[in-house]
Design a protein around this motif. Structure first.
Motif, mmCIF file in Angstrom:
data_model
loop_
_atom_site.group_PDB
_atom_site.id
_atom_site.type_symbol
_atom_site.label_atom_id
_atom_site.label_comp_id
_atom_site.label_asym_id
_atom_site.label_seq_id
_atom_site.Cartn_x
_atom_site.Cartn_y
_atom_site.Cartn_z
ATOM 1 N N LYS A 166 -59.405 69.195 71.951
ATOM 2 C CA LYS A 166 -58.313 68.340 71.469
ATOM 3 C C LYS A 166 -57.510 69.067 70.394
ATOM 4 O O LYS A 166 -56.281 68.959 70.347
ATOM 5 C CB LYS A 166 -58.872 67.021 70.937
ATOM 6 C CG LYS A 166 -57.795 66.096 70.380
ATOM 7 C CD LYS A 166 -58.349 64.734 69.995
ATOM 8 C CE LYS A 166 -58.694 63.910 71.208
ATOM 9 N NZ LYS A 166 -59.047 62.506 70.831
ATOM 10 N N TRP A 167 -58.209 69.816 69.535
ATOM 11 C CA TRP A 167 -57.543 70.542 68.455
ATOM 12 C C TRP A 167 -57.858 72.029 68.582
ATOM 13 O O TRP A 167 -59.008 72.406 68.822
ATOM 14 C CB TRP A 167 -58.008 70.053 67.092
ATOM 15 C CG TRP A 167 -57.713 68.614 66.820
ATOM 16 C CD1 TRP A 167 -58.554 67.552 66.974
ATOM 17 C CD2 TRP A 167 -56.469 68.072 66.354
ATOM 18 N NE1 TRP A 167 -57.928 66.385 66.636
ATOM 19 C CE2 TRP A 167 -56.643 66.666 66.245
ATOM 20 C CE3 TRP A 167 -55.231 68.626 66.023
ATOM 21 C CZ2 TRP A 167 -55.623 65.821 65.820
ATOM 22 C CZ3 TRP A 167 -54.215 67.784 65.586
ATOM 23 C CH2 TRP A 167 -54.414 66.411 65.492
ATOM 24 N N ALA A 168 -56.859 72.851 68.414
ATOM 25 C CA ALA A 168 -57.067 74.303 68.396
ATOM 26 C C ALA A 168 -56.042 74.928 67.465
ATOM 27 O O ALA A 168 -54.869 74.515 67.440
ATOM 28 C CB ALA A 168 -56.935 74.892 69.796
ATOM 29 N N PHE A 169 -56.490 75.908 66.684
ATOM 30 C CA PHE A 169 -55.625 76.534 65.687
ATOM 31 C C PHE A 169 -55.871 78.042 65.667
ATOM 32 O O PHE A 169 -56.976 78.520 65.952
ATOM 33 C CB PHE A 169 -55.907 75.979 64.289
ATOM 34 C CG PHE A 169 -55.690 74.509 64.143
ATOM 35 C CD1 PHE A 169 -54.421 74.003 63.905
ATOM 36 C CD2 PHE A 169 -56.752 73.623 64.249
ATOM 37 C CE1 PHE A 169 -54.213 72.639 63.768
ATOM 38 C CE2 PHE A 169 -56.561 72.259 64.116
ATOM 39 C CZ PHE A 169 -55.283 71.761 63.879
ATOM 40 N N SER A 170 -54.844 78.774 65.311
ATOM 41 C CA SER A 170 -54.981 80.185 64.941
ATOM 42 C C SER A 170 -54.136 80.398 63.694
ATOM 43 O O SER A 170 -53.061 79.812 63.545
ATOM 44 C CB SER A 170 -54.530 81.111 66.070
ATOM 45 O OG SER A 170 -53.146 80.969 66.336
ATOM 46 N N GLU A 217 -57.470 87.159 60.312
ATOM 47 C CA GLU A 217 -57.123 86.288 61.436
ATOM 48 C C GLU A 217 -58.254 85.284 61.624
ATOM 49 O O GLU A 217 -59.433 85.665 61.651
ATOM 50 C CB GLU A 217 -56.943 87.056 62.756
ATOM 51 C CG GLU A 217 -55.761 87.992 62.793
ATOM 52 C CD GLU A 217 -56.091 89.350 62.221
ATOM 53 O OE1 GLU A 217 -57.207 89.862 62.474
ATOM 54 O OE2 GLU A 217 -55.247 89.899 61.502
ATOM 55 N N GLY A 218 -57.898 84.018 61.732
ATOM 56 C CA GLY A 218 -58.888 82.978 61.961
ATOM 57 C C GLY A 218 -58.490 82.116 63.140
ATOM 58 O O GLY A 218 -57.323 82.061 63.553
ATOM 59 N N SER A 219 -59.471 81.434 63.720
ATOM 60 C CA SER A 219 -59.205 80.515 64.816
ATOM 61 C C SER A 219 -60.223 79.390 64.792
ATOM 62 O O SER A 219 -61.335 79.548 64.274
ATOM 63 C CB SER A 219 -59.251 81.238 66.170
ATOM 64 O OG SER A 219 -60.550 81.767 66.419
ATOM 65 N N THR A 236 -73.623 68.992 78.099
ATOM 66 C CA THR A 236 -72.778 70.174 78.274
ATOM 67 C C THR A 236 -71.522 70.145 77.421
ATOM 68 O O THR A 236 -70.581 70.886 77.682
ATOM 69 C CB THR A 236 -72.391 70.348 79.767
ATOM 70 O OG1 THR A 236 -71.783 69.144 80.238
ATOM 71 C CG2 THR A 236 -73.612 70.674 80.609
ATOM 72 N N ASP A 237 -71.478 69.277 76.419
ATOM 73 C CA ASP A 237 -70.405 69.386 75.432
ATOM 74 C C ASP A 237 -70.664 70.611 74.547
ATOM 75 O O ASP A 237 -71.797 70.830 74.102
ATOM 76 C CB ASP A 237 -70.350 68.145 74.556
ATOM 77 C CG ASP A 237 -69.443 67.074 75.123
ATOM 78 O OD1 ASP A 237 -68.886 67.279 76.218
ATOM 79 O OD2 ASP A 237 -69.306 66.005 74.485
ATOM 80 N N ILE A 238 -69.636 71.397 74.327
ATOM 81 C CA ILE A 238 -69.732 72.564 73.441
ATOM 82 C C ILE A 238 -69.101 72.193 72.104
ATOM 83 O O ILE A 238 -67.938 71.774 72.039
ATOM 84 C CB ILE A 238 -69.037 73.785 74.062
ATOM 85 C CG1 ILE A 238 -69.803 74.229 75.320
ATOM 86 C CG2 ILE A 238 -68.930 74.930 73.058
ATOM 87 C CD1 ILE A 238 -69.204 75.425 76.027
ATOM 88 N N GLY A 239 -69.883 72.324 71.048
ATOM 89 C CA GLY A 239 -69.409 71.935 69.719
ATOM 90 C C GLY A 239 -68.277 72.805 69.222
ATOM 91 O O GLY A 239 -68.113 73.962 69.632
ATOM 92 N N GLY A 240 -67.475 72.252 68.344
ATOM 93 C CA GLY A 240 -66.379 73.011 67.772
ATOM 94 C C GLY A 240 -66.883 74.173 66.916
ATOM 95 O O GLY A 240 -68.004 74.164 66.417
ATOM 96 N N TYR A 241 -66.035 75.185 66.794
ATOM 97 C CA TYR A 241 -66.423 76.362 66.010
ATOM 98 C C TYR A 241 -65.172 77.060 65.493
ATOM 99 O O TYR A 241 -64.071 76.895 66.023
ATOM 100 C CB TYR A 241 -67.264 77.328 66.846
ATOM 101 C CG TYR A 241 -66.588 77.837 68.100
ATOM 102 C CD1 TYR A 241 -65.778 78.973 68.076
ATOM 103 C CD2 TYR A 241 -66.756 77.185 69.319
ATOM 104 C CE1 TYR A 241 -65.160 79.443 69.224
ATOM 105 C CE2 TYR A 241 -66.149 77.643 70.474
ATOM 106 C CZ TYR A 241 -65.348 78.774 70.428
ATOM 107 O OH TYR A 241 -64.729 79.228 71.567
ATOM 108 N N SER A 242 -65.379 77.845 64.445
ATOM 109 C CA SER A 242 -64.289 78.649 63.899
ATOM 110 C C SER A 242 -64.755 80.094 63.784
ATOM 111 O O SER A 242 -65.942 80.363 63.570
ATOM 112 C CB SER A 242 -63.855 78.120 62.526
ATOM 113 O OG SER A 242 -64.930 78.158 61.608
ATOM 114 N N LEU A 243 -63.813 81.011 63.933
ATOM 115 C CA LEU A 243 -64.089 82.443 63.853
ATOM 116 C C LEU A 243 -63.154 83.066 62.827
ATOM 117 O O LEU A 243 -61.983 82.667 62.709
ATOM 118 C CB LEU A 243 -63.888 83.115 65.215
ATOM 119 C CG LEU A 243 -64.740 82.583 66.368
ATOM 120 C CD1 LEU A 243 -64.348 83.258 67.686
ATOM 121 C CD2 LEU A 243 -66.219 82.790 66.096
#
Length: 808
Positions: free
Chosen positions: A698-702, A725-727, A742-749
C-alpha cells in the motif's frame, strides 16, 4: 549481399527516422533553465539527475527529444552515473529507487515486473501470456522479462513510464514501460572503466571504448561487463554457497552516418548467466485442512527428517537437487533514422534469442520428494517497427507507426518423483513417477498506432491516440507420464500427482484501443495533464498444464485466457519551484481491469505449477509523488512515494488460501470448517472480492541525499561526497489468494556511499548496502499438496565494498 537483403536494407534506410546524429552524451541530458532554450548544449546530470534541479532533463519517452517536465506522462529517469553509484545494475535493484516499480523473481525465468501493481500475474511464469510492462532496450522490445535480467552495461539512462503506453510504443503495454537507453558510439575517442569489489567475494568489472573507424562517417562502441559473487545461502548437503551471481555481458554498436540527415546503427549483444541459483527453503509452517498426519510436521517426522534450521535468516538449507539457472541471451538489431525535415522516419529491425537451462528443487527440503524439476526452454523473437515522428513544435505534432512481432518458444520439461514421494504425498506408487513435457508456442502480434498532439494554444494541447492490434497464439502441450517401471498405465493416485495431458490451445483476437490526453502549461515551470486510456492486454493460452476434474482429467475449457480490458484515468501536475531548485511532480490514478489474468492453483497433491484464469474485475488506484530539492550547490535531496490500493473488486470463485485447503470438499449446502482445521471441510472455491492483490504494498517510498565538498587532489579539482539512499515498503501478500501465512512484513533498507570524484575523471567510493542488516523476504510460497510448509527467498544481507571508475 543478396538482392533481397540489399532491398531490405534500402527499405530500412528509406523508412528510418531519427533525431540529430548521436554523439557522446552525458548520462542524462539536461538543458539550461530557460524553457525556451530547448536546443541548448546538454550538460551532465548529478545524482538522480532526472530529479535534480538546475535544468530540463531531455527524454525520448514520446519518441522525440523533449523536457521530462513537459511530457504529460508519469515518468521517472535515472542516469547512468546514478545507476553505478547506487548499485542499481539490473531491473531488480531499480525497485529501491522507483517505489511504483515492483520486481519479483524466484529465478530468471520466473520473474515479473509490475508497475502500480499491474503487469504480470504474481506467481510462476506462464509463457502463454503477455507481460503488461514493456521492456525496451535502445528501441527493441524484449518479450519476456527473463530476457531483460541482464546487468546494465554502458547505460546512458533509464526511463520508467507509468500507465498504458500502447499508442506510443511498438508492443501494447497496459501497465507501463521501462525504456533503457545505451550510450551511443562517439566520433571522439573515449573509454570508461568501472571496477567494484566487496564481501561475499563480489567482483564487478565494466568497460567500454568508443571512437571513429572512418572519420565523421563510421563510429564504433564496444562494451562489456562481468559480475561474480558467491551465494548468500549455504547448502549443508551440497557443501556450497547458493544464490550466487555469475554474469557476463558483451555489446557492440556501429554507427554509420550515411548522410548529414541519415544514421544507421547496427548493434549486437550477448549475455551469459550461470549462477548456482535459485533456492527457496523453510520459512515457517501453517495449519491447513489436511488430516493432521498428512501435514508437514507429521510427514517430516515420519521420515525422520528435520530442516537444518527453522530460522530462515540463518541462511542455511539442505535441498537435495542440484541447482542451476543457466541462461544465454542476445541478439542483433538494425536501427535507421532519417530526418526528412518535417519528420523523422525510424526503422528498427531486431532478432533475439533466449536459451534457458535450469534445475530446481521444487519440494524445497532435503527429502527426495521431487528429485528433478526442470523446464529447459529456447525462445526466438523477430520484431520490426516503422515509425514517423514530426520534428519541432507545430500546430499538430504526431507519431505514427506499425509494429510486427513473431515469437517461438520450445520447452522440454522433466519432473521426477523420488523415493519419499509415496509417504510425503500419501500417494502409493509415485516413487519414480516421471513426466516428460513437450511444449511448443507460436506468438504473432501486429499493430498500427499513432498519436496526434494539437496545440490549441501556446499553453493548451489535446493529444488523442489510437491503436489497432491483432494477436494470435498457438500452443502444443504434451505430457507423457510413466511409472517407475516405465508403464503408462496409471492409478488414480498417480494421476493426481502427475497427470498425462495433451492439448493444442489457440487464441486470436482483434482489438481497437486508444487514449486522450489534455495538457496545460500554467507557467513555464508548472504543467498539468489529464489522461484517459482504454487499453487491452492480449488473451493467452495455458502452457503449464491444465487443472483436473474429479476424474483427474484435464479441464480443456481452461486452456485459453480472455484478454484484459483496461480503463485508466490519471491526473498529474509537474512543477519546478525556487529557480528550479525544487521539483515536485504529482500523479493520481485510477485503473479498472476487467477479466484480469490471475495465477491460480488447484488442490492436486503434486501440482507444482499454477495455471491462469480470469478474475472478473480488479482495481488499482493511488497517488504518487516524485520530488527533488537542491537547497545549495552542494546538497541534493530527493523523496519519492506512492500510495497504491490494488484489490480484487469481484472474484467469487478464486482458489482458497492454504489455511482453507486440503480438506474434504464441501458438498452442496455444506459449511466449510474454520481455517486450519485438520481433517476439516474445504470450500470448493473462495470469494476473495475486496482482498488486496498479491505483490503490492500500500505504501512505498524511496529517498536519499548527497552532499559534496570541493577539494583538490594531486592538483586536480574535485569533490568529496557522502550519499545516502533509503527505501521502504509496507507489507504485501505473496499468495494469489491472501493467506495469513504468506503476508510479507514491511521493511526498510538503507545504503551509504562515501567517495571522491573529479569532474569527468576518476570516481572512487566505498559503499554499504542494507547497512542495518535488515532481515526481510522478497517472496514467500507454499509447498505443493497443502502440507502447510511455507518457503521463502530472503533478500540480500548487509554488503559492503568499494568502486573505482574513470573515463578518458
Amino acid at each position: 549481399m543478396t538482392a533481397p537483403a540489399t532491398l531490405l536494407l534500402a527499405l530500412q534506410i528509406a523508412a528510418s527516422p531519427a533525431p540529430a546524429p548521436p554523439t557522446a552524451g552525458p548520462d542524462v541530458q539536461t538543458t539550461t533553465p530557460p524553457a525556451a532554450q530547448e536546443d541548448a548544449e546538454p550538460v551532465p546530470g548529478r545524482l538522480g539527475a532526472a530529479q535534480q534541479g538546475g535544468g530540463d532533463i531531455v527524454v525520448t519517452a514520446r519518441r522525440r527529444s523533449e523536457s521530462v517536465q513537459r511530457v504529460p506522462i508519469a515518468i521517472s529517469v535515472i542516469g547512468g552515473t546514478a545507476l553505478a553509484e547506487t548499485g542499481a545494475y539490473n531491473v531488480n535493484r531499480l525497485t529501491q529507487l522507483q517505489p511504483s516499480l515492483q520486481f519479483y523473481s524466484t529465478n530468471p525465468r520466473n520473474s515479473a515486473a509490475n508497475i502500480r501493481g499491474l503487469g504480470a500475474p504474481f506467481g510462476l511464469t506462464n509463457d502463454g501470456i503477455e507481460q503488461g510492462v514493456g521492456i525496451y532496450v535502445d528501441g527493441v522490445y524484449y518479450s519476456r522479462i527473463a530476457s531483460a535480467t541482464f546487468d546494465f552495461t554502458d547505460t546512458q539512462r533509464i526511463e520508467v513510464l507509468r500507465g498504458p503506453q500502447g499508442t506510443l510504443y511498438g508492443k501494447n503495454t497496459t501497465a507501463g514501460a521501462i525504456n533503457i537507453i545505451s550510450r551511443a558510439p562517439s566520433f571522439e575517442p573515449e573509454a570508461r572503466v568501472e571496477l567494484s569489489g566487496g564481501n561475499y567475494d563480489f567482483f564487478q568489472a565494466k568497460g567500454s571504448v568508443s571512437g571513429p573507424l572512418v572519420a565523421d562517417q563510421i563510429a564504433i562502441r564496444l562494451s562489456g561487463s562481468l559480475t561474480t559473487r558467491r551465494g548468500t545461502i549455504y547448502n549443508l548437503r551440497a557443501d556450497e554457497w547458493q544464490n550466487s551471481q555469475d554474469n557476463l555481458g558483451l555489446k557492440t554498436q556501429i554507427l554509420w552516418r550515411a548522410a548529414p540527415n541519415l544514421d544507421v546503427t547496427f548493434a549486437g549483444d550477448y549475455n551469459r548467466q550461470n549462477p548456482r541459483c535459485c533456492v527457496q527453503y523453510y520459512a515457517r509452517v501453517g495449519a491447513t485442512q489436511r488430516p493432521l498426519a498428512r501435514q508437514y510436521a507429521a510427514l517430516a517426522a515420519a521420515q525422520g527428517y528435520a530442516v537444518p534450521s527453522t530460522d530462515p535468516f540463518d541462511r542455511i538449507t539442505d535441498v537435495d537437487t542440484p541447482l542451476q539457472a543457466r541462461q544465454s541471451l542476445g541478439g542483433l538489431s538494425l536501427t535507421a533514422n532519417w530526418d526528412v525535415g518535417a519528420a523523422t522516419l525510424t526503422s528498427i529491425t531486431a532478432w533475439r534469442f533466449w536459451n534457458w537451462n535450469p534445475s530446481n528443487d521444487r519440494d524445497f527440503i532435503g527429502l527426495p520428494v521431487t528429485t528433478v524439476s526442470a523446464n529447459p526452454s529456447q525462445q526466438r523473437q523477430l520484431t520490426q517497427e516503422l515509425r514517423a515522428a514530426s520534428n519541432g513544435r507545430r500546430a499538430l505534432d504526431y507519431v505514427v507507426g506499425a509494429f510486427f512481432f513473431h515469437q517461438t518458444i520450445d520447452t522440454q520439461g522433466l519432473q521426477v518423483q523420488g523415493a519419499a514421494a509415496p509417504a510425503f504425498l500419501s500417494a502409493a506408487g509415485t516413487a519414480g513417477l516421471t513426466a516428460r513435457n513437450t511444449i511448443g508456442f507460436t506468438n504473432i502480434s501486429a499493430a498500427v498506432f499513432g498519436k496526434v498532439t494539437w496545440h490549441v494554444t501556446d499553453r493548451l494541447s489535446v493529444a488523442p491516440g489510437l491503436r489497432v492490434n491483432y494477436d494470435e497464439k498457438e500452443g502444443d502441450y504434451l505430457s507423457l507420464v510413466t511409472t517407475g517401471a516405465g508403464s503408462t498405465t496409471l492409478t488414480s493416485a498417480q494421476r493426481g500427482v502427475l497427470a498425462p495431458q495433451s492439448y493444442q490451445p489457440k487464441f486470436d483476437n482483434w482489438n481497437v484501443t486508444g487514449d486522450i490526453n489534455l495538457a496545460y502549461d500554467f507557467s513555464d515551470d508548472v504543467h498539468g495533464y489529464l489522461t484517459y486510456a482504454r487499453s487491452n492486454k492480449s488473451g493467452g493460452i495455458n502452457l503449464s498444464g491444465l487443472p483436473l476434474d474429479a476424474g483427474n482429467n484435464p479441464i480443456l475449457s481452461s486452456a485459453t485466457v480472455k484478454p484484459e480490458k483496461v480503463n485508466h484515468y490519471e491526473l498529474g501536475l509537474k512543477t519546478q519551484l525556487l529557480d528550479r531548485r525544487a521539483t515536485v511532480n504529482l500523479a493520481a490514478f485510477w485503473t479498472d481491469i476487467f477479466d484480469y489474468q490471475a495465477t491460480v492453483t488447484n488442490g492436486q497433491l503434486g501440482v507444482l505449477r499454477g495455471y491462469l484464469a480470469n478474475a472478473p474485475h480488479v482495481r488499482t488506484r493511488g497517488v504518487e509523488i516524485d520530488s527533488a530539492f537542491r537547497p545549495s550547490e552542494r546538497l541534493n535531496v530527493y523523496a519519492n512515494g506512492t500510495f497504491t490500493d490494488a484489490r480484487y473488486v469481484r472474484f467469487t470463485d478464486a482458489p482458497c488460501p492454504p489455511e482453507l485447503s486440503g480438506g474434504t470438499n464441501a458438498a452442496a449446502g455444506q459449511a466449510a470448517s474454520a481455517p486450519g482445521t485438520p481433517g476439516g471441510i474445504s470450500p470448493a472455491n473462495c470469494n476473495v472480492s475486496g482482498q488486496i492483490l498479491p505483490g503490492v504494498s500500500k505504501w512505498a517510498f524511496s529517498y536519499g541525499a548527497e552532499y559534496d565538498h570541493p577539494a583538490a587532489f594531486a592538483g586536480l579539482p574535485g569533490n568529496f561526497y557522502l550519499g545516502y539512499e533509503g527505501s521502504y515498503r509496507s507489507k504485501f501478500s505473496a499468495n494469489p489468494s491472501r493467506s495469513i501465512y504468506t503476508d510479507i512484513g514491511g521493511y526498510s533498507l538503507s545504503n551509504f556511499r562515501l567517495g571522491y570524484k573529479e569532474e569527468g575523471g576518476i570516481n572512487v567510493f566505498a559503499w554499504l548496502r542494507n547497512a542495518f542488516n535488515q532481515d526481510y523476504f522478497e517472496l514467500l510460497a507454499t509447498q505443493s499438496g497443502s502440507t502447510g510448509l511455507i518457503v521463502g527467498q530472503p533478500g540480500d544481507p548487509r554488503t559492503y565494498g568499494a568502486t573505482v571508475s574513470f573515463a578518458f
